[in-house]
Design an enzyme around this catalytic site. Structure first.
Site, PDB file in Angstrom:
ATOM      1  N   SER A   1       0.837  -1.193   0.000  1.00 33.79           N
ATOM      2  CA  SER A   1       0.000   0.000   0.000  1.00 33.79           C
ATOM      3  C   SER A   1       0.879   1.252   0.000  1.00 33.79           C
ATOM      4  CB  SER A   1      -0.962  -0.043   1.193  1.00 33.79           C
ATOM      5  OG  SER A   1      -2.002   0.884   1.037  1.00 33.79           O
TER       6      SER A   1
ATOM      7  N   HIS B   1      -7.707  -5.765  -0.148  1.00 36.29           N
ATOM      8  CA  HIS B   1      -6.492  -5.029   0.187  1.00 36.29           C
ATOM      9  C   HIS B   1      -5.934  -5.476   1.536  1.00 36.29           C
ATOM     10  CE1 HIS B   1      -3.828  -1.583  -0.352  1.00 36.29           C
ATOM     11  NE2 HIS B   1      -4.122  -1.137   0.855  1.00 36.29           N
TER      12      HIS B   1
ATOM     13  N   GLU C   1      -8.938  -5.743  -4.433  1.00 37.52           N
ATOM     14  CA  GLU C   1      -8.352  -4.725  -3.565  1.00 37.52           C
ATOM     15  C   GLU C   1      -9.385  -3.778  -2.955  1.00 37.52           C
ATOM     16  OE1 GLU C   1      -5.188  -4.147  -2.695  1.00 37.52           O
ATOM     17  OE2 GLU C   1      -3.913  -5.104  -4.195  1.00 37.52           O
TER      18      GLU C   1
END
Length: 490
Positions: free
Chosen positions: A182, A410, A317
């Site tokens: 990320s 995610h 995600e």
């Protein structure tokens, strides 16, 4: 059993458990307090033997809001020496090194997160170094008279610390791999692109990130100015240092919420909103001192010459942001094109996804489109940009969370690649997350950090080989979902 190592700052005492020794909370730079919170990192030293058997302080941060506070581990440990690293080592010499930069939208996270324990990497012959860096306005706010990108300056300082000290822990400074997820992955892509980090690492792992993250300093400065205004102080190091950290974080939180609810480019800056979309109120900026261009442009021009790259994302995600928040359930067919247009998605892309996914709800289509625009496509473009200059490899993580609607969302891959499923507490993993998948995925990360080759063909535009991690079977795929992704021009 205690172990003592001499570093450039002084002696540190770690704790050995079995075959792995952990040195926790080692400062790599001086405590950034007061006005120094808005200056470049400075050297640090201490007398005597520093105890490094407990996790160190974490950077000031507001914490996650519900419902994400229940999904993500985010320990907040008080203290001023938060520019620190954790080192897990099996001992020996000449070992490969993996340096981990945590995610958290550049305003949350730390090296103290439970899933980031490096014991399994050290067990398997790779030294793991977890890095803390400044966050939020302290780390990434544009402040007149202060250097920008202070959080990235911290990361560069940590990598220099690794070069100077890792041999004392058994590592080879010529065999360093940087990795992150990320915002940490965005950091890794940025480090690949800047002269200040050149030569400090040999390989890079980009998990669920993008090489397209960098705002114009003139745009990003509006966020810091608004925070200062709400605090009633001058937007300067002295002004922001005159208030408590708690008040600074509170004002930062209010501004972040306002940006998320009203991501107006005219107010917050076109590049800031285009990159952050209201989700990331602070981020790296093009300051022409550390960062000179959007990372993807510099990488395409050869900034990371000779660096091998492992890059990938999860299959679903963006469901992490749309399902727990209730957005996925709230989006209607009429709202969908308006919402995606507001995120910069061309109408023809939206139409193609709606037509190609007739059985999916508007919320599911929205998640799919933004997953591809924010993660899948940038990952492919990063591989293509690095192809002439290094060897890129692509992966996708496809195992689905047992939580309803989240899929392979995610951050879900983290406990698998760190091999920390047994200690992970997030409900994202449920009670039956497959250890076999953690075994195989973790082994790939170890192999790549050791050799630069994860074990499948590298990226080529004509074939686009992607290793898809799933359970009960992982598989190598050629150009998965090629027909749908062509709408993005890849």
């Amino acid at each position: 059993m205690d172990a003592i190592v001499v570093t450039s700052g002084g002696q540190v005492k770690g704790r050995t458990d079995g075959e792995v020794t952990a040195f926790l909370g080692i400062p790599y730079a001086a405590a950034p307090v007061g006005e120094k919170a808005f200056q470049a990192p400075e050297p640090v030293s201490w007398d005597g033997v520093r105890d490094a058997t407990e996790l160190g302080a974490t950077a000031p941060q507001p914490g996650y809001e519900p419902p994400y506070d229940a999904l993500l581990s985010n320990p907040v440990i008080p203290g001023s020496d938060f520019l620190n690293v954790n080192v897990w080592t099996p001992g020996g010499s000449g070992l490969p090194v993996l340096v981990w930069f945590h995610g958290g939208a550049f305003r949350n996270g730390s090296n103290a997160v439970r899933e980031y324990d490096g014991t399994a990497f050290a067990r398997d012959g790779v030294i793991l170094v977890g890095v803390n860096y400044r966050l939020g306005i302290q780390g990434f706010g544009v402040i007149p008279g202060s250097p920008s990108n202070r959080g990235l300056l911290d990361q560069v300082a940590a990598l220099r610390w690794v070069q100077e000290n890792i041999a004392a822990f058994g590592g080879d400074p010529a065999r360093v791999t940087i990795a992150g997820e990320s915002a940490g992955a965005m950091s890794v892509a940025t480090l690949m692109s800047i002269p200040a980090a050149k030569g400090l690492f040999r390989r890079a792992i980009v998990q669920s990130g993008s090489a397209g993250v960098a705002a114009l300093a003139s745009d990003a400065g509006t966020v810091s100015a608004e925070v200062a205004k709400r605090l009633g102080v001058e937007c300067s190091a002295a002004g922001l240092a005159s208030v408590s950290v708690e008040d600074l974080l509170a004002a930062q939180r209010v501004v972040a919420i306002e940006m998320r609810l009203k991501p107006d480019p005219a107010r917050w800056g076109v590049s800031t909103i285009a990159v952050g979309g209201g989700i990331m109120p602070v981020m790296p900026v093009i300051d022409n001192e550390l960062i000179f261009d959007v990372p993807i442009n510099a990488i395409a021009a050869g900034a990371a010459e000779g660096v091998d790259v492992l890059a990938g994302s999860t299959s679903d995600e963006f469901s992490f942001f749309t399902v727990p928040s209730g957005l996925a359930a709230a989006v209607t067919a009429e709202m969908l094109p308006v919402a995606l247009a507001g995120m910069g998605v061309p109408p023809e892309v939206t139409a193609a996804y709606v037509a190609g996914r007739p059985d999916q709800s508007p919320g599911e289509v929205l998640s799919a489109v933004v997953t591809d625009s924010t993660f899948t496509i940038p990952t492919i473009k990063l591989a293509a940009a690095q192809r002439p200059h290094g060897t890129p490899y692509l992966y996708e993580f496809a195992w689905r969370s047992p939580l309803e609607g989240l899929g392979a969302c995610h951050s879900l891959e983290l406990a698998f690649m760190f091999d920390t499923l047994s200690t992970a507490t997030s409900p994202l993993y449920g009670d039956a997350a497959p250890q076999e998948l953690a075994d195989s995925m973790h082994a790939v990360w170890v192999t790549f950090a050791t050799t630069g080759d994860p074990g499948w063909p590298s990226y080529e535009e004509s074939t686009r080989a992607v290793m898809t991690f799933d359970h009960p079977t992982s598989a190598l795929k050629s150009a998965p979902r090629a027909a749908e992704l062509t709408v993005w021009g890849v």
